[in-house]
Motif scaffolding. Structure first.
Motif, PDB file in Angstrom:
ATOM      1  N   ALA A  69      -1.395  -4.964  -1.833  1.00  0.00           N
ATOM      2  CA  ALA A  69      -2.105  -4.780  -0.528  1.00  0.00           C
ATOM      3  C   ALA A  69      -3.077  -3.340  -0.596  1.00  0.00           C
ATOM      4  O   ALA A  69      -3.973  -3.195  -0.473  1.00  0.00           O
ATOM      5  CB  ALA A  69      -1.226  -5.004   0.539  1.00  0.00           C
ATOM      6  N   TYR A  70      -1.968  -2.632  -1.012  1.00  0.00           N
ATOM      7  CA  TYR A  70      -2.476  -1.072  -1.298  1.00  0.00           C
ATOM      8  C   TYR A  70      -3.642  -0.782  -2.212  1.00  0.00           C
ATOM      9  O   TYR A  70      -4.647   0.151  -2.343  1.00  0.00           O
ATOM     10  CB  TYR A  70      -1.358   0.084  -1.269  1.00  0.00           C
ATOM     11  N   ARG A  71      -3.317  -1.413  -3.216  1.00  0.00           N
ATOM     12  CA  ARG A  71      -4.292  -1.400  -4.502  1.00  0.00           C
ATOM     13  C   ARG A  71      -5.633  -2.040  -4.105  1.00  0.00           C
ATOM     14  O   ARG A  71      -6.745  -1.749  -4.650  1.00  0.00           O
ATOM     15  CB  ARG A  71      -3.827  -2.236  -5.722  1.00  0.00           C
ATOM     16  N   GLU A  72      -5.662  -3.030  -3.129  1.00  0.00           N
ATOM     17  CA  GLU A  72      -6.786  -3.647  -2.813  1.00  0.00           C
ATOM     18  C   GLU A  72      -7.644  -2.652  -1.818  1.00  0.00           C
ATOM     19  O   GLU A  72      -8.972  -2.716  -1.753  1.00  0.00           O
ATOM     20  CB  GLU A  72      -6.541  -4.823  -1.723  1.00  0.00           C
ATOM     21  N   ARG A  73      -7.025  -1.736  -1.274  1.00  0.00           N
ATOM     22  CA  ARG A  73      -7.665  -0.421  -0.458  1.00  0.00           C
ATOM     23  C   ARG A  73      -8.025   0.652  -1.409  1.00  0.00           C
ATOM     24  O   ARG A  73      -8.293   1.717  -0.871  1.00  0.00           O
ATOM     25  CB  ARG A  73      -6.619   0.372   0.259  1.00  0.00           C
ATOM     26  N   GLY A  74      -7.863   0.312  -2.837  1.00  0.00           N
ATOM     27  CA  GLY A  74      -8.133   1.337  -3.681  1.00  0.00           C
ATOM     28  C   GLY A  74      -7.067   2.671  -3.766  1.00  0.00           C
ATOM     29  O   GLY A  74      -7.353   3.565  -4.425  1.00  0.00           O
ATOM     30  N   MET A  75      -6.019   2.343  -3.183  1.00  0.00           N
ATOM     31  CA  MET A  75      -5.012   3.423  -3.376  1.00  0.00           C
ATOM     32  C   MET A  75      -4.377   3.599  -4.849  1.00  0.00           C
ATOM     33  O   MET A  75      -4.018   2.636  -5.204  1.00  0.00           O
ATOM     34  CB  MET A  75      -4.121   3.369  -2.271  1.00  0.00           C
ATOM     35  N   ASP A 140      -1.643   8.534  -3.805  1.00  0.00           N
ATOM     36  CA  ASP A 140      -1.786   8.412  -2.554  1.00  0.00           C
ATOM     37  C   ASP A 140      -0.437   7.920  -1.662  1.00  0.00           C
ATOM     38  O   ASP A 140      -0.380   8.096  -0.540  1.00  0.00           O
ATOM     39  CB  ASP A 140      -3.119   7.418  -2.000  1.00  0.00           C
ATOM     40  N   PRO A 226       0.233  -9.099   5.966  1.00  0.00           N
ATOM     41  CA  PRO A 226      -0.803  -8.243   6.816  1.00  0.00           C
ATOM     42  C   PRO A 226      -0.004  -7.734   7.927  1.00  0.00           C
ATOM     43  O   PRO A 226      -0.324  -6.417   8.277  1.00  0.00           O
ATOM     44  CB  PRO A 226      -1.710  -9.381   7.149  1.00  0.00           C
ATOM     45  N   VAL A 229       1.975  -4.618   6.887  1.00  0.00           N
ATOM     46  CA  VAL A 229       0.734  -3.370   6.592  1.00  0.00           C
ATOM     47  C   VAL A 229       0.451  -2.803   7.665  1.00  0.00           C
ATOM     48  O   VAL A 229       0.356  -1.497   7.896  1.00  0.00           O
ATOM     49  CB  VAL A 229      -0.083  -4.106   5.664  1.00  0.00           C
ATOM     50  N   ASP A 230       0.116  -3.808   8.789  1.00  0.00           N
ATOM     51  CA  ASP A 230      -0.421  -3.149  10.147  1.00  0.00           C
ATOM     52  C   ASP A 230       0.836  -2.247  10.544  1.00  0.00           C
ATOM     53  O   ASP A 230       0.429  -1.245  11.103  1.00  0.00           O
ATOM     54  CB  ASP A 230      -0.555  -4.330  11.035  1.00  0.00           C
ATOM     55  N   ASP A 233       0.846   1.023   9.082  1.00  0.00           N
ATOM     56  CA  ASP A 233      -0.333   1.783   9.520  1.00  0.00           C
ATOM     57  C   ASP A 233      -0.158   2.440  10.884  1.00  0.00           C
ATOM     58  O   ASP A 233      -0.294   3.557  11.165  1.00  0.00           O
ATOM     59  CB  ASP A 233      -1.590   0.954   9.436  1.00  0.00           C
TER      60      ASP A 233
END
Ligand SMILES: Nc1nc2c(ncn2[C@@H]2O[C@H](COP(=O)(O)OP(=O)(O)O)[C@@H](O)[C@H]2O)c(=O)[nH]1
Ligand SMILES: [Mg+2]
Length: 292
Positions: A69-75, A140, A226, A229-230, A233
Motif C-alpha cells: 500500500a505504501y509503495r503505491e504511494r511512492g514511499m 519515509d 484500506p 491504512v486510513d 493516516d
C-alpha cells in the motif's frame, strides 16, 4: 570501505552498503556510525510503524500488505523484523519470503531481520540506532515487526507510532493480550483472520478492554487493508508535540534502562543487598552514580 564511504554508497542506493551500516550499529562500532551520520539536523524523523502481536497472528502478512500500500504511494519503506521465529530472509521461513516476494527485488524496499540477542546494549538499544541509519538513508516509513512477548519487545513497540497490535478471533485472545500488557502499547488493534468465526465477538471483547480503534482484517486477502491504512493516516494527522515528546521519553527511558540492566556493578550490588550488607535504596543510588 570506510564508514563515510559506506554512508555515501548507501545514500547512492546500495542496499548492500545499507545492510553493512545496519550491522555496524549492532556492533561496538555503533557510536562511530552514529557520529558519522550526525544529528538529523531538524529533518523530520521518519514515521515508524510498529506491528506486534502473538506468533502466527498474521503480522508478517499484514506487513507485506502494508508495504504494498505504501509503495503505491511512492514511499520508500524499510522493514525491521524483530521476530526470532520469523526471519524474512536466510531461508529459515520460506513463508515470509513468499509473502514478501513482491518486494524482494524492489530497490525502494529494505527488509531486514534483527536478531533479539547479541546486540550491544540489547534490542532496545539496537533499534533506535537502526532507525537513525534508515532516517539518514531517506526512508519515509520504517515498519517494525515485533513479537509482543518480552519486556524489550514492548519497549521497542513504544518507540513506534502508531503501534498496531494484531490478534485473532477466538476465546481468550483479548484477555491474554490485556494480561500481557500488549493493549497498553496499542494505538490501533487489528483482529486479523476475520474470515474465521468469532471475529465480531473478539472485537466486542476488545472494546471492553481498550479505547483505541479496533479493526477487522483479512490480511491474506487484503480485505480491510484500506481501512487500516486510513486509521494509520488518521493517527499520524493527530500527532502532536506532546506525543512526539512522549515517544522520545520512551526511547530515552528504554536506552537508560538497558544501560542500567547491563551495568557491570549490578550483580555485585545485588549480592550485597541479598546478604544484608547493603540496602536496595543506597544500592540504587550507587548504580546511578556509577560508583562501586
Ligand atoms: N485465514 C487466514 N489466515 C491468515 C490471514 N493472515 C495470515 N494468515 C496465515 O496465518 C499464518 C501466520 O501468518 P504470519 O503473517 O506469518 O504471522 P506472524 O507470525 O504474526 O508474522 C500464515 O499461515 C498466514 O498465511 C488471514 O487473514 N486469514
Ligand atoms: Mg512474522
Amino acid at each position: 570501505m570506510t564508514i563515510d564511504e559506506l554512508i555515501a554508497a548507501a545514500r547512492g542506493g546500495s542496499l548492500r552498503a545499507a545492510g553493512r551500516l545496519l550491522s555496524l550499529v549492532e556492533s561496538p562500532r555503533r557510536t562511530e556510525v552514529l557520529d558519522a551520520l550526525g544529528p538529523l539536523g531538524g529533518l523530520a524523523p521518519p514515521r515508524v510503524l510498529g506491528i506486534t502481536g502473538p506468533p502466527g497472528a498474521g503480522k508478517s502478512t499484514t506487513v507485506g500488505a502494508l508495504v504494498g500500500a505504501y509503495r503505491e504511494r511512492g514511499m520508500r519503506v524499510a522493514v525491521l523484523a524483530v521476530d526470532p521465529s520469523s526471519p524474512y530472509s536466510g531461508g529459515a521461513l520460506l513463508g515470509d519470503r513468499i509473502r514478501m516476494a513482491a518486494h524482494i527485488n524492489d530497490p525502494d524496499v529494505l527488509i531486514r531481520s534483527v536478531a533479539t540477542r547479541g546486540h550491544l546494549g540489547g534490542l532496545a538499544a539496537a533499534v533506535p540506532a537502526a532507525i537513525r541509519v534508515l532516517a539518514a538513508l531517506a526512508y519515509d516509513l520504517i515498519v517494525l515487526e515485533t513479537v509482543g512477548v518480552g519486556q524489550s519487545e514492548v519497549e521497542v513497540a513504544a518507540i513506534a507510532d502508531p503501534t498496531i497490535v494484531i490478534l485473532n478471533p477466538g476465546a481468550g485472545d483479548a484477555v491474554q493480550a490485556a494480561k500481557a500488557g500488549l493493549l497498553e502499547v496499542a494505538d490501533i488493534v487489528v483482529v486479523n483472520k476475520a474470515d474465521r468465526d468469532g471475529a465480531d465477538q473478539t472485537v466486542r471483547d476488545l472494546r471492553a478492554e481498550s479505547a483505541v480503534p479496533i479493526l477487522k482484517l483479512i490480511a491474506a486477502q487484503g480485505e480491510g487493508l484500506p481501512e487500516l491504512v486510513d486509521a494509520i493516516d488518521a493517527h499520524h494527522r493527530a500527532d502532536s508535540p506532546e506525543r512526539r515528546t512522549a515517544r522520545a521519553r520512551a526511547q530515552i527511558l528504554s536506552l537508560a534502562l538497558t544501560r542500567l540492566r547491563d551495568h557491570p556493578d549490578l550483580g555485585r550490588l545485588a549480592e550485597a543487598v541479598a546478604s544484608g550488607n547493603d540496602d536496595p535504596y543506597s544500592a540504587a543510588e550507587r548504580l546511578f552514580a556509577g560508583e562501586p
